[in-house]
Design an enzyme around this catalytic site. Structure first.
Site, mmCIF file in Angstrom:
data_model
loop_
_atom_site.group_PDB
_atom_site.id
_atom_site.type_symbol
_atom_site.label_atom_id
_atom_site.label_comp_id
_atom_site.label_asym_id
_atom_site.label_seq_id
_atom_site.Cartn_x
_atom_site.Cartn_y
_atom_site.Cartn_z
ATOM 1 N N CYS A 130 0.858 -1.194 0.000
ATOM 2 C CA CYS A 130 0.000 0.000 0.000
ATOM 3 C C CYS A 130 0.897 1.248 0.000
ATOM 4 O O CYS A 130 1.996 1.237 0.550
ATOM 5 C CB CYS A 130 -0.900 0.006 1.238
ATOM 6 S SG CYS A 130 -2.043 1.411 1.261
ATOM 7 N N ASP A 141 0.475 3.765 1.679
ATOM 8 C CA ASP A 141 0.436 4.369 3.020
ATOM 9 C C ASP A 141 1.855 4.678 3.536
ATOM 10 O O ASP A 141 2.729 3.798 3.528
ATOM 11 C CB ASP A 141 -0.262 3.392 3.975
ATOM 12 C CG ASP A 141 -0.673 4.060 5.271
ATOM 13 O OD1 ASP A 141 -1.872 4.119 5.564
ATOM 14 O OD2 ASP A 141 0.241 4.521 6.008
ATOM 15 N N ARG A 152 2.995 4.912 6.334
ATOM 16 C CA ARG A 152 3.418 4.203 7.553
ATOM 17 C C ARG A 152 3.884 2.774 7.303
ATOM 18 O O ARG A 152 4.249 2.068 8.240
ATOM 19 C CB ARG A 152 2.255 4.199 8.556
ATOM 20 C CG ARG A 152 1.847 5.597 8.973
ATOM 21 C CD ARG A 152 0.466 5.595 9.606
ATOM 22 N NE ARG A 152 -0.566 5.188 8.650
ATOM 23 C CZ ARG A 152 -1.875 5.089 8.951
ATOM 24 N NH1 ARG A 152 -2.270 5.350 10.182
ATOM 25 N NH2 ARG A 152 -2.754 4.723 8.039
ATOM 26 N N HIS A 186 -2.218 -3.760 5.047
ATOM 27 C CA HIS A 186 -2.095 -3.399 6.464
ATOM 28 C C HIS A 186 -3.461 -3.149 7.070
ATOM 29 O O HIS A 186 -4.382 -2.689 6.392
ATOM 30 C CB HIS A 186 -1.196 -2.164 6.616
ATOM 31 C CG HIS A 186 -1.756 -0.925 5.989
ATOM 32 N ND1 HIS A 186 -2.389 0.056 6.701
ATOM 33 C CD2 HIS A 186 -1.821 -0.529 4.689
ATOM 34 C CE1 HIS A 186 -2.801 1.007 5.885
ATOM 35 N NE2 HIS A 186 -2.474 0.685 4.655
ATOM 36 N N CYS A 224 -6.410 0.061 6.787
ATOM 37 C CA CYS A 224 -6.108 0.665 5.484
ATOM 38 C C CYS A 224 -7.237 1.620 5.047
ATOM 39 O O CYS A 224 -8.406 1.229 4.969
ATOM 40 C CB CYS A 224 -5.927 -0.431 4.435
ATOM 41 S SG CYS A 224 -5.472 0.204 2.806
HETATM 42 CO CO CO Z 1 -3.472 1.342 2.991
#
Ligand code: CO
Length: 214
Positions: A43, A45, A47, A99, A102
């Site tokens: 992803c 993302d 993090r 994750h 999400c």
């Molecule tokens: Co995500």
């Protein structure tokens, strides 16, 4: 210029100094060749940074990231990364890593419109459709989201197995395993979702996706 922007340029200089102090030959060794054993599909993302969470060094992971770690079979970006990884770099493993919590998956559970991105999120909604019963059997909204996250990852592993690229590699007896992982934002730990495949014989999915090669 913002403090953050100046800081990252400074960080880069410090990183180079640190690498050279540890290994004077570091950049020289990497400059002409890469031989990563792993393709990471994760992803976007911020993090969930691929290299950092698995302690991988530069040169060890080929990375593709998008919103909700999707393997969309007509996505030329994903297909190009996959083709290059499998057929040129000859990676031995591909990990689809999603994750918990999400945002993309959460958006796919709801009905709100966010603009152009709705058309990307629609692919995630397809995962929901395929695994509706399992997801809706979960106790509460948080569990439902995390259950959907896991099913979406499993679906993307199946999508990966269905690509002509992975099927051709397995047909050619190329060593290639694909896996599904989920990362916990709260713990930093990854969980293997036990959907690893190394050939078509391990797969139980609709025969309509199976290609036959000359
Ligand atoms: Co995500």
């Amino acid at each position: 210029m913002s403090d953050f922007y100046s800081k990252i340029i400074e960080n880069n200089k410090k990183w180079v100094e640190t690498q050279l102090a540890l290994d004077p030959d570091f950049f020289n060794r990497l400059k002409d060749v890469q031989n990563p054993p792993l393709l990471w599909i994760g992803c976007s993302d911020s993090r969930v940074p691929a290299n950092q969470i698995i302690g991988a060094k530069p040169g060890e992971v080929f990375v593709h990231r998008n919103i909700a770690n999707m393997v969309v079979h007509s996505d030329m970006n994903m297909l190009s990364v996959l083709d290059y990884s499998v057929n040129i770099l000859k990676v031995k493993h591909i990990i689809v890593c999603g994750h918990y919590g999400c945002g993309g998956v959460k958006a796919a559970m709801g009905k709100s419109s966010f603009g152009v991105i709705d058309n990307w999120i629609r692919h995630i909604k397809d995962s929901y459709k395929f695994h509706k019963t399992e997801i809706e059997n979960c106790a509460n909204e948080k569990d439902k989201l995390n259950c959907f996250v896991e099913w979406n990852i499993k679906q993307q592993v199946l999508n990966l197995a269905s690509t002509s690229i992975v099927q051709q590699a397995w047909h050619n007896k190329q060593e290639l395993s694909i896996h599904g992982w989920v990362y916990g934002l709260e713990t930093g730990l990854v969980k293997d979702l036990d959907v690893s495949f190394s050939s078509h014989s391990d797969l139980k999915y609709s025969d309509v996706y199976k290609l036959e090669f000359e």
